[in-house]
Design an enzyme around this catalytic site. Structure first.
Site, PDB file in Angstrom:
ATOM      1  CB  ILE A   1      11.820 -50.948  39.986  1.00  0.00           C
ATOM      2  CG1 ILE A   1      11.535 -52.384  40.435  1.00  0.00           C
ATOM      3  CG2 ILE A   1      13.250 -50.542  40.311  1.00  0.00           C
ATOM      4  CD1 ILE A   1      12.213 -53.452  39.602  1.00  0.00           C
TER       5      ILE A   1
ATOM      6  CE  LYS B   1       5.769 -46.690  34.933  1.00  0.00           C
ATOM      7  NZ  LYS B   1       5.923 -48.015  35.506  1.00  0.00           N
TER       8      LYS B   1
ATOM      9  CG  ASN C   1       9.028 -59.626  29.721  1.00  0.00           C
ATOM     10  OD1 ASN C   1      10.040 -59.356  29.090  1.00  0.00           O
ATOM     11  ND2 ASN C   1       8.834 -59.193  30.970  1.00  0.00           N
TER      12      ASN C   1
ATOM     13  CE  LYS D   1       3.506 -46.991  30.548  1.00  0.00           C
ATOM     14  NZ  LYS D   1       3.635 -48.266  29.873  1.00  0.00           N
TER      15      LYS D   1
ATOM     16  CG  ASP E   1       2.770 -55.069  34.522  1.00  0.00           C
ATOM     17  OD1 ASP E   1       3.602 -54.215  34.870  1.00  0.00           O
ATOM     18  OD2 ASP E   1       2.265 -55.106  33.376  1.00  0.00           O
TER      19      ASP E   1
HETATM   20  O1  C5P Z   1       4.177 -49.519  33.617  1.00  0.00           O
HETATM   21  P1  C5P Z   1       5.130 -49.978  32.589  1.00  0.00           P
HETATM   22  O2  C5P Z   1       5.657 -51.351  32.841  1.00  0.00           O
HETATM   23  O3  C5P Z   1       4.638 -49.847  31.181  1.00  0.00           O
HETATM   24  O4  C5P Z   1       6.350 -48.949  32.717  1.00  0.00           O
HETATM   25  C1  C5P Z   1       7.520 -49.098  32.022  1.00  0.00           C
HETATM   26  C2  C5P Z   1       8.648 -48.363  32.724  1.00  0.00           C
HETATM   27  O5  C5P Z   1       8.602 -48.557  34.139  1.00  0.00           O
HETATM   28  C3  C5P Z   1       9.990 -48.904  32.313  1.00  0.00           C
HETATM   29  O6  C5P Z   1      10.938 -47.861  32.478  1.00  0.00           O
HETATM   30  C4  C5P Z   1      10.195 -50.033  33.320  1.00  0.00           C
HETATM   31  O7  C5P Z   1      11.563 -50.373  33.453  1.00  0.00           O
HETATM   32  C5  C5P Z   1       9.633 -49.430  34.574  1.00  0.00           C
HETATM   33  N1  C5P Z   1       9.022 -50.380  35.502  1.00  0.00           N
HETATM   34  C6  C5P Z   1       9.595 -50.642  36.717  1.00  0.00           C
HETATM   35  N2  C5P Z   1       8.988 -51.497  37.593  1.00  0.00           N
HETATM   36  C7  C5P Z   1       7.811 -52.095  37.279  1.00  0.00           C
HETATM   37  C8  C5P Z   1       7.216 -51.852  36.035  1.00  0.00           C
HETATM   38  C9  C5P Z   1       7.852 -51.009  35.157  1.00  0.00           C
HETATM   39  O8  C5P Z   1      10.672 -50.112  36.998  1.00  0.00           O
HETATM   40  N3  C5P Z   1       7.233 -52.922  38.144  1.00  0.00           N
END
Ligand code: C5P
Length: 421
Positions: free
Chosen positions: A323, A361, A224, A357, A293
């Site tokens: 992560i 999270k 990306n 979010k 994703d």
């Molecule tokens: O779900 P999304 O990608 O929008 O979430 C963004 C946040 O989650 C950011 O802090 C990103 O670094 C973290 N993230 C992650 N692992 C993923 C997806 C997002 O650590 N697979």
């Protein structure tokens, strides 16, 4: 906004071939808003002329303790009292030895000895303020490795000086090794960091940054537009704030901030492995990485070729691990020993998405930004969302925002202080 605005630096040059780099350093300090007063030893003037340094600093250079330009004939007192810091660059082995013994037979060493070691700025009745001494050693590798030099380094630090370290590589003498003076850009970064408040001293900050790259076959992949700039700025700001910093970076072409330990990874799975291991010792995690994703369910062993049918290959995808959510659920994070910060790059409805979010999270602080307005840019605007409410950090450079964010994190993570679990 310049990083050294209002700072007055006395730049001391002792004798060494690295004096040629001091000219560039002087310009760099001035570009960042500092005023620079150059003081040179007689030996330094063998390598670069005071004329050059005067032209660059826009001030007459001082070299003699008998300089009659000073009405009280005390240049060593006057110059050191005005300074926010004295930076000796280059600092020769001989000059280090001199400082160590408190010798004072030339203006530069005399001024270093006369600098106030303690005191408040701007005190009544001309009370002096403490004047830090920063040292950028420069010498041949054998001189650097000599036990006398190493002994002197330890003692100079014990006496309150800050040693900025040395570079390694090809030396003017033709030999290769440690002892070169750091490059002007590196010294500038160190001087700027020196003046930042040490809000995260004792903390270990783990930062993820950049995109991930998910291989389709040996030559193609999915990634990306994340540049990694925000994450790198946060790593730099955390280091400036006194933290030990580990930066886990996806594929980006950015220089590593000074003093930061960088681990390069490619895929989300690589990043997960490195981050979960490093999180064991971290007290703060800031996840800025734009983690893919999904990844191709299986990367082909060989380059996928067109088969002539006109049909694209049928790629299957698997969801990547989250992560941040994984680490935020760890015992260490749930006990409060590890403070987790997430980022949300959205295209619209920033507040609603950021709040959702944050809950999803399971992190105490979520930072929202508008993705298309920031990808690859040097500036950004942030929206901080936590249990108490929201705070907007208006558009500014990513480094300025990173410093503000670090201050916010320090308030929250600092309340419990660094812990080891
Ligand atoms: O779900 P999304 O990608 O929008 O979430 C963004 C946040 O989650 C950011 O802090 C990103 O670094 C973290 N993230 C992650 N692992 C993923 C997806 C997002 O650590 N697979």
């Amino acid at each position: 906004m310049t990083d050294l605005a209002g700072k007055h630096i006395v730049l001391g040059l002792s004798g060494g071939i690295a004096c040629y780099k001091a000219a560039e350093l002087c310009r760099a300090l001035i570009r960042e808003g500092a005023t620079v007063q150059v003081v040179m030893t007689e030996a330094a003037a063998q390598f670069i002329t005071p004329v050059t340094m005067q032209a660059l600093s826009n001030r007459p250079v001082y070299g003699s303790q008998w300089d009659a330009r000073e009405p009280n004939n005390m240049a060593h007192i006057n110059l050191s009292r005005e300074a926010d810091a004295i930076l000796i660059a280059p600092c020769s082995a001989d000059f280090m030895a001199k400082l160590l013994h408190g010798r004072a037979d030339d203006l530069l060493s005399l001024m270093c000895l006369a600098r106030p070691l303690s005191g408040e700025a701007g005190g009544p009745g001309g009370a002096s303020k403490a004047v830090p001494l920063l040292i950028a050693p420069a010498m041949n590798r054998e001189m650097w490795a000599h036990p006398a030099t190493q002994r002197n380094l330890v003692q100079l630090q014990a006496d309150g000086a800050t040693i900025l370290g040395v570079g390694s590589g090809f030396q003017a003498c033709g030999e290769t090794g440690d002892g070169r003076m750091l490059e002007p850009a590196e010294l500038l970064e160190d001087v700027i960091a020196f003046f930042q408040p040490k809000r995260l001293a004792g903390h270990h900050v783990l930062v993820t940054a950049g995109p991930t790259y998910e291989a389709i076959d040996p030559v193609r992949g999915i990634t990306n537009r994340s540049s990694g700039k925000m994450g790198f700025a946060i790593a730099r700001a955390a280091r400036e704030a006194g933290a030990e910093v580990t930066l886990v970076a996806g594929p980006v072409s950015l220089p590593t901030p000074r003093g930061v330990t960088r681990v390069d990874v490619r895929s989300a799975q690589d990043m997960l492995g490195v981050v979960t291991a490093a999180a064991q010792a971290a007290t703060v995690l800031v996840a800025t990485a734009a983690v893919a994703d999904w990844r191709p369910a299986k990367a082909a062993d060989h380059k996928i070729k067109k088969d002539g049918s006109g049909q694209p290959p049928a790629l299957q995808f698997t969801e990547n691990p989250d992560i941040l959510a994984t680490v935020a659920q760890s015992a260490r994070a749930r006990s409060g020993a590890l403070f987790c910060v997430g980022f949300a790059a959205e295209s619209h409805d920033l507040l609603a998405h950021a709040q959702a979010k944050r809950a999803r999270k399971g992190v105490p602080l979520l930072v929202g930004n508008i993705g298309p307005a920031t990808f690859g840019q040097d500036d950004n605007a942030l929206l901080l969302v936590d249990a108490q409410g929201t705070r907007e950090l208006p558009r500014a450079s990513k480094l300025a925002l990173a410093r503000e964010l670090i201050a916010e994190i320090a308030q929250r993570a600092g309340a419990t202080g660094p812990k080891t679990v």
